[in-house]
Design a protein around this motif. Structure first.
Motif, mmCIF file in Angstrom:
data_model
loop_
_atom_site.group_PDB
_atom_site.id
_atom_site.type_symbol
_atom_site.label_atom_id
_atom_site.label_comp_id
_atom_site.label_asym_id
_atom_site.label_seq_id
_atom_site.Cartn_x
_atom_site.Cartn_y
_atom_site.Cartn_z
ATOM 1 N N ASN A 775 -40.524 62.949 -96.871
ATOM 2 C CA ASN A 775 -40.730 61.475 -97.483
ATOM 3 C C ASN A 775 -42.198 61.546 -97.739
ATOM 4 N N GLY A 777 -43.432 60.020 -100.762
ATOM 5 C CA GLY A 777 -44.101 58.841 -101.348
ATOM 6 C C GLY A 777 -44.849 59.303 -102.461
ATOM 7 N N SER A 778 -45.716 58.510 -103.215
ATOM 8 C CA SER A 778 -46.560 58.948 -104.017
ATOM 9 C C SER A 778 -47.718 57.998 -104.141
ATOM 10 N N THR A 781 -47.609 54.011 -104.335
ATOM 11 C CA THR A 781 -46.693 53.431 -103.218
ATOM 12 C C THR A 781 -47.497 53.431 -101.843
ATOM 13 N N THR A 782 -47.177 52.406 -101.154
ATOM 14 C CA THR A 782 -47.699 52.392 -99.667
ATOM 15 C C THR A 782 -46.844 52.397 -98.741
ATOM 16 N N LEU A 783 -46.650 53.695 -97.981
ATOM 17 C CA LEU A 783 -45.739 53.605 -96.912
ATOM 18 C C LEU A 783 -46.449 53.688 -95.348
ATOM 19 N N HIS A 788 -43.604 58.925 -93.168
ATOM 20 C CA HIS A 788 -43.776 60.391 -93.542
ATOM 21 C C HIS A 788 -43.194 61.328 -92.664
ATOM 22 N N PRO A 830 -39.692 57.182 -104.277
ATOM 23 C CA PRO A 830 -41.024 56.896 -103.808
ATOM 24 C C PRO A 830 -41.358 55.738 -102.826
ATOM 25 N N CYS A 831 -40.440 54.851 -102.830
ATOM 26 C CA CYS A 831 -40.300 53.520 -101.776
ATOM 27 C C CYS A 831 -39.920 53.890 -100.549
ATOM 28 N N GLY A 832 -39.042 55.044 -100.462
ATOM 29 C CA GLY A 832 -38.292 55.566 -98.996
ATOM 30 C C GLY A 832 -37.308 54.855 -99.017
#
Length: 890
Positions: A775, A777-778, A781-783, A788, A830-832
């Motif tokens: 995972n 993301g990019s 985006t903020t995860l 991760h 990217p948003c998971g």
């Protein structure tokens, strides 16, 4: 023929559940008469046929009396008994059936009449003359209906007055099992010996769905998940199948319990052999002993299950939640920023469980992953802790089984009937959920004691970390060489007179030019230059991935390349899409998609199997079956770096005889640790390289005179593995973790900071994993950092599994797509929230982790080999073996 009560305890060091043998009943059983059990306010009630007479039914009150309650009224032998599930809003009912009669009993009234010495009331329903006896009966979830299965037909009676409501018919064989949906009271599912199942709407007397012939063996058991509404079917060959009862009626999961049982028995036998070896080693010394001659795989083959794998009974149950998850979206609990590790562990432990009864054993499976949670081999001696005379006993072979859950005592009751011995054995299995959570957390802590399993780099680099390596060691950098040719060889040397030569045209000093009449003329008609608007393809650094941008389901563009596509990958800024094809080429498509704005890189001599972008989006790394990995840049036609030897490409060290070409093809290649290193996988070895690439522009003459270099930092050979089949590492931020899928069906977790394997996931699939996807993301985006730690694995014919490094376990399984022959790509959005996958049925699949919905994207004419999400916009690209790349948007 007396009731025998004794307390026994099964001890298994590897299980977190305690099982007690709490009762044994002597009765007159036949092979086709099932056993039924239920719980009434903490007391266990068990219904059987034939305590003293085959035409009577016996109701055993486990904690109330030592002799059963005899229920008479049939004129022929009992063929079926069943108890309804006890609910405060409905009556507890008992149905007994014979060839000519059905009798309904109110259990509460039966118990009161027995205590008062009176005969209980009953509702007698006569059956029409039929040569086929009743083999199966079941109550609806609210106890308003009872289904009586005689031959290929099912008769649905109202419990209130005993009148026939409707008849379900259509099977070509005997109906062997049936179940009412606890979520939708009017939905009925029946399965028969014709190896099909049917879904009925009993309110409208309509057949909603009829499956095709699914298996070569008939179905024997059925159960419904009260939370998801899924139906589970168990067959005579040990196959368990889970179906979704939505409009699609697709098979979600399929698992061979015979294979799992064989593996569990082999592991147990292998542990016994190792224990004997260790004990003997202590006694007589290791020098005179040899290791056990059989490996675990050999033990599994020798203990292959030949019989006893029929699934007798199924029961779906969700353990009591150890934590309130009202403030956490259950579908996105794994990536929620408010979910702590302890909270996540408790949520996972409270997931649905599938209880399975076989002839010789009991299993508990996780309903989400179908992994074995607990296992009991009933052939093993059972330790007696109360009776001195009978210190050990074994359970007889079961031919009928029933489960029920005791809400008061939080324990599972299992009644097993053995008609050969005329015995019904009752097992009490108590769950220790809090101990399970603590033990699992402690196990995870022990596994990660040397190196914490976190994708995000949480500790500084070690002093001897491989990630501190340089391309050329500072201690070995040679002194600056003296200049050669016509330049001075040393300081202080007088330069001889030589003609002065200018290699470029020199402007005149101006003394010979005509004198100017006007020294300065101001410009008064100045107009500011119009600012040209950036093209729509250029992305601003302030853009963010839309959290509510929608689901990319609408096809809006198609591009065709020259050959079947193996892999595609978006650059980090979303401006370019790279794809590797079978015809030895790598293509770069410029976004927005257009076939006229594409570039092609040629240089490989075989199929390009992998394409990966660097973090700065300037370099593309490709690998091929020609045993070479190449690095390309957008402004050059030829590769700027070719990794074709194991150690380095320094010309000053050409005499190094150990610097050999790769002896096996390079299967995977990617940049790692923020573009500071390159990872390669070849054979059973992982290679870590330090490199340097000069990206300055050069003319056509000097483009062959390259100074781009690479050097091997460290290699990581994997023991007892033929090849590395999958690899993944996050390059968008500093991460030490590298995941490797191996040919022995395992996934290895390497920590590059310490340079060793820190954890091993064994038997992640039935075949070796061909894809590992983290995972990532990019940039847009903020995860949460914990998001991760999720990663996906995929294998041929075994679907997709979602894993979590925080809990060291599989947490979800996805199998709606078709993948029986080709390796298929999988990606996180990217948003998971979404998972995309290719499929062999010419479609791409999109799994919604939040709602558990599955979307099918059509339009391809061949196998969809890979998928990729756009890092900035909610777009999805899917590639197929026909060479088509299709783009989907919301």
């Amino acid at each position: 023929i007396t009731y025998e009560a004794s307390i026994f305890k099964l001890i298994f060091a590897c299980l977190w559940m305690e099982a007690y043998h709490v009762g044994k009943f002597r009765t007159l059983l036949s092979s086709h008469v099932p056993v039924s059990c239920t719980v009434r306010r903490g007391d266990v009630l068990i219904a059987t046929a034939g305590y003293s007479n085959k035409s009577t039914a016996s109701l055993w009150h486990l904690h109330g009396c030592q002799r059963p309650i005899e229920l008479s009224g049939h004129d022929s032998p009992i063929t079926s008994v069943t108890l309804s599930s006890h609910d405060l809003s409905s009556k507890l009912m008992l149905c007994t059936s014979s060839q000519h009669t059905i009798i309904l009993w109110d259990v509460e009234q039966v118990l009161r009449a027995h205590n008062n010495g009176r005969d209980p009331n009953r509702l007698v329903i006569p059956l029409q003359e039929s040569t086929v006896p009743v083999r199966y009966t079941c109550f609806s979830a609210n106890s308003h209906y009872v289904l009586v299965c005689a031959g290929p037909e099912g008769l649905l009676y109202r419990v209130k007055d005993g009148k026939l409501d409707t008849t379900v018919s259509g099977h070509a064989g005997l109906i062997t099992c049936a179940a009412f949906s606890p979520c939708q009271q009017d939905i009925l599912v029946t399965a028969a010996e014709d190896r099909t199942f049917m879904v009925w709407d009993i309110a409208n007397s309509v057949l909603m769905y009829q499956s095709s012939i699914i298996s070569a063996h008939p179905f024997l058991s059925i159960s419904m998940d009260p939370y998801s509404g899924h139906v589970m079917l168990g067959s005579a060959n040990g196959k368990l199948r889970v179906y979704d009862l939505s409009n699609i009626h697709r098979c979600l999961h399929e698992v061979d319990l015979g294979m799992k049982l064989s593996r569990l028995r082999a592991e147990k036998q292998f542990d016994i052999d190792m224990q004997k070896y260790n004990e003997a080693s202590v006694t007589i010394g290791t020098s005179r002993l040899k290791q056990p001659g059989r490996t675990l795989e050999e033990a599994q083959q020798s203990l292959a299950v030949e019989q006893g794998v029929s699934i007798l009974s199924l029961y779906c149950h969700r353990a009591p939640a150890a934590v309130s998850i009202s403030d956490v979206d259950e579908g996105l609990v794994f990536i929620s920023p408010t979910t702590s590790q302890l909270k996540l562990q408790k949520v996972l432990n409270s997931s649905s469980q599938i209880w399975v009864s076989l002839h010789h054993s009991l299993m508990v499976l996780n309903a989400d992953t179908l992994d074995v949670v607990a296992y009991w081999d009933l052939q093993d001696p059972i330790l007696c802790i109360d009776d001195v005379e009978h210190t050990h006993c074994s359970m007889p072979i079961s031919y009928s089984s029933s489960f029920c859950w005791d809400e008061v005592n939080s324990e599972m009751i299992c009644a097993n009937g053995a008609f050969a011995q005329g015995v019904v054995s009752v097992l009490n299995i108590k769950q220790v959920s809090e101990f399970l959570s603590k033990a699992t957390m402690q196990e995870a802590s022990d596994e990660s004691s040397t190196s914490k399993l976190s994708v995000t780099a949480c500790v500084p680099l070690c002093a001897d970390s491989p990630l501190r390596a340089e391309l050329v060691s500072k201690a070995t950098i040679p002194a600056k060489k003296a200049a050669s040719g016509g330049q001075a060889a040393a300081r202080g040397r007088v330069v001889q007179d030589r003609p002065l030569t200018f290699h470029s045209r020199v402007n005149s000093s101006g003394y010979t030019a005509q004198p100017r009449g006007k020294m300065f003329v101001p410009v008064t008609s100045y107009k500011p230059k119009a600012t040209t608007q950036k093209s729509s393809g250029t992305l601003s650094s302030k853009m963010a991935y839309p959290s509510d941008g929608g689901i990319p389901l609408a096809l809006y563009h198609t591009i065709t390349v020259s050959a079947p596509i193996n892999q595609i990958d978006f650059s980090g800024d979303g401006q370019k899409l790279a794809c590797g094809t079978v015809d030895k080429l790598a293509h770069i498509l410029t976004m927005p998609p257009s076939s006229s704005r594409s570039k092609t890189f040629s240089g490989h001599s075989s199929s390009v199997t992998s394409v990966k972008w660097s973090e700065d989006n300037r370099c593309l790394l490709t690998c091929s079956t020609d045993k070479v990995a190449r690095v390309w840049t957008d402004g050059r036609k030829d590769p700027v770096l070719a990794i074709n030897t194991v150690k380095h490409n320094f010309t000053s060290e050409q005499k190094d005889m150990t610097n050999m070409p790769f002896n096996k093809e390079v299967t995977h290649a990617q940049f790692c640790y923020m573009d500071k290193f390159i990872l390669l996988a070849s054979g059973n070895t992982l290679y870590l390289y330090k490199y340097n690439i000069d990206l300055s522009k050069v003319d056509e003459v000097r483009r062959y005179m390259t100074n781009n270099k690479y050097r091997l930092v460290k290699d990581f050979p994997v023991d007892n593995v033929q090849s590395i089949t999958a690899m993944s590492s996050i390059n968008s931020f500093f991460s030490y973790i590298v995941l490797l899928g191996c040919s022995n069906k395992s996934v290895l977790v390497y920590d590059m900071n310490v340079g060793k394997c820190v954890h091993t996931f064994t038997d992640v699939h039935t075949r070796h994993p061909h894809t590992i996807e983290q995972n990532k993301g990019s940039k847009y985006t903020t995860l949460p950092s914990g998001a991760h730690d999720l990663f996906l694995t995929s294998a041929v014919s075994d679907g997709i599994k979602l894993w979590d490094l925080r809990t060291i376990r599989c947490v979800k399984r996805y199998e709606a797509h078709t993948g029986c022959f080709h390796p298929l790509g999988v990606r996180f959005s990217p948003c998971g929230q979404y998972i995309a996958s290719g499929s062999e049925n010419k479609c791409a699949y999109l799994y919604d982790m939040k709602s558990n919905n599955i979307h099918k994207l059509t339009g391809h004419s061949e196998v969809v080999s890979d998928v990729a999400f756009h890092p900035v916009r909610p777009l999805l690209a899917s590639a197929s073996l026909s060479g088509d790349i299709k783009f989907f948007k919301p």
